[in-house]
Enzyme design. Structure first.
Site, PDB file in Angstrom:
ATOM      1  N   ARG A 129      -9.697   3.634  25.539  1.00 58.41           N
ATOM      2  CA  ARG A 129      -9.805   5.051  25.201  1.00 58.41           C
ATOM      3  C   ARG A 129      -8.431   5.544  24.747  1.00 58.41           C
ATOM      4  O   ARG A 129      -7.397   5.018  25.164  1.00 58.41           O
ATOM      5  CB  ARG A 129     -10.267   5.867  26.411  1.00 58.41           C
ATOM      6  CG  ARG A 129     -11.622   5.446  26.975  1.00 58.41           C
ATOM      7  CD  ARG A 129     -11.974   6.273  28.194  1.00 58.41           C
ATOM      8  NE  ARG A 129     -13.288   5.918  28.749  1.00 58.41           N
ATOM      9  CZ  ARG A 129     -13.479   5.056  29.733  1.00 58.41           C
ATOM     10  NH1 ARG A 129     -12.439   4.428  30.288  1.00 58.41           N
ATOM     11  NH2 ARG A 129     -14.702   4.786  30.173  1.00 58.41           N
ATOM     12  N   LYS A 154     -10.793   6.934  33.177  1.00 57.62           N
ATOM     13  CA  LYS A 154     -11.902   7.856  33.382  1.00 57.62           C
ATOM     14  C   LYS A 154     -12.630   7.518  34.678  1.00 57.62           C
ATOM     15  O   LYS A 154     -12.928   6.358  34.940  1.00 57.62           O
ATOM     16  CB  LYS A 154     -12.875   7.755  32.197  1.00 57.62           C
ATOM     17  CG  LYS A 154     -13.949   8.824  32.190  1.00 57.62           C
ATOM     18  CD  LYS A 154     -14.779   8.720  30.928  1.00 57.62           C
ATOM     19  CE  LYS A 154     -15.853   9.792  30.885  1.00 57.62           C
ATOM     20  NZ  LYS A 154     -16.670   9.702  29.643  1.00 57.62           N
TER      21      LYS A 154
END
Length: 281
Positions: A129, A154
Site C-alpha cells: 500500500r 492497515k
C-alpha cells in the site's frame, strides 16, 4: 472545543483497541465533524446519524462513518440502541482497474530516476500500500533474506514479505546513491518521509510516459500484482498473506479479475479467428 473530552476518550479507546495511528486520526476527524453537526450527542436521534452519514459523498466514507458511530455510541456514550435502526450500507462491487503484466513492466522500467523506480518496484513487486511504502524505514529491509518487514499496516498488523532479487539490487543501488538516514524514502526536508502526494505524481507520470489511458493509481499496482500472481498459479491463501488481508473474501475479488482477463483473451482470439475465416472465404 466543546465536547473535546469525548474526542479524547474516543482516541484512548481506539488506542486500547489496537487501532492503527492512521485509523485513529481518520476516525477522530469524523467524530469531531459529527460533534459539530449535532447539538448534543447524548440526545441525538437515529435520523441525526443518517443525516450526517449522508454528508459523505462515497459509499466507503459512509461505511467508515457508521464504524465511528458504532464505537462511539457503544463504548463512549453507552447508548447502543440508537444504532439498531441504522440501515446497512451495501458496498459497491466495482472491479479495480489493473495493468497487464507487460504494461506493468514498461511502466516501471520506463522511469530513469532510480528513487522513483524503487518506489514503483515496492508498490508492484511488493504489493504494498502507498502508506506502507512512505512509512518504510531503512532497517525494515533485510538484505540477507530479501524480505521487507511491514510494520503497523492497515488493521495495526505487521507482516514480512519476500522481494525479488531484481528489487533488492535496485534498492541497494538506490541506497548507495541517496544514503537515506531514517525513512527509506526521504523528502527534500531533512529526516522527513516522502509524501503520498509525491508518489501519486510519480505513478501518474510513469503511466503517462507509456501512453496508457487507464486510470492507474499507486493502489492499482498492488491490485495488478495480486491478479498476476493468481493468474500464474499462486495459491490464493498465499496471496492473502502477501497482501495482509484480514479476510479471504477480500482476496477473492481477484478471482473475478482473472476471469475477466480470460474472457478478454477468448474474445480477442475469437475475433482473430473470425477475421481469418472471412479472409479465407
Amino acid at each position: 472545543m466543546k465536547n473535546q473530552h469525548l474526542i479524547d476518550e474516543f482516541k484512548k479507546y481506539l488506542q486500547l483497541a489496537g487501532m492503527s495511528p492512521r485509523t485513529i486520526r481518520s476516525y477522530s476527524k469524523i467524530l469531531k465533524d459529527y460533534l459539530n453537526f449535532v447539538p448534543d450527542p447524548y440526545f441525538a436521534t437515529t435520523q441525526d446519524l443518517i443525516d450526517f452519514a449522508l454528508t459523505k459523498n462515497s459509499v466507503s466514507h459512509r461505511k467508515q462513518t457508521q464504524g465511528v458511530f458504532k464505537h462511539f455510541y457503544r463504548k463512549i456514550i453507552l447508548k447502543p440502541k440508537i444504532l439498531t435502526c441504522l440501515p446497512k450500507i451495501k458496498k459497491q462491487s466495482k472491479l479495480p482497474v489493473i495493468l497487464s503484466e507487460v504494461e506493468a513492466h514498461h511502466v516501471i522500467a520506463g522511469l530513469l530516476n532510480i528513487k522513483h523506480r524503487s518506489i514503483l518496484h515496492l508498490l508492484y513487486y511488493g504489493g504494498m500500500r502507498i502508506s506502507e511504502v512512505v512509512n518504510l524505514k531503512i532497517f525494515d529491509i533485510n538484505g540477507k533474506n530479501n524480505t521487507v518487514h511491514i510494520k503497523n499496516a492497515k488493521g495495526a498488523k505487521d507482516r514480512v514479505i519476500p522481494l525479488p532479487e531484481e528489487t533488492m539490487d535496485l534498492l541497494r543501488a538506490y541506497y548507495k546513491k541517496y544514503k537515506p538516514k531514517t525513512y527509506l524514502f526521504n523528502s527534500y526536508i531533512k529526516n522527513t518521509k516522502y509524501s503520498v502526494k509525491s508518489i501519486r505524481k510519480v505513478v501518474k507520470k510513469a503511466v503517462h510516459l507509456q501512453g496508457i489511458s487507464k486510470n492507474i493509481t499507486p493502489h492499482s499496482l498492488r491490485h495488478s500484482r495480486a491478479t498476476h500472481l493468481l493468474a500464474n498459479g499462486v495459491d490464493i491463501k498465499f496471496i492473502k498473506q502477501f497482501l495482509g488481508h484480514n479476510s479471504i473474501k477480500t482476496t477473492e475479488r481477484y478471482l473475478h479479475l482473472t476471469t475477466t482477463m480470460l474472457q478478454d483473451q477468448i474474445t480477442t482470439a475469437d475475433r482473430f479467428l473470425k477475421h481469418k475465416i472471412e479472409t479465407a472465404a
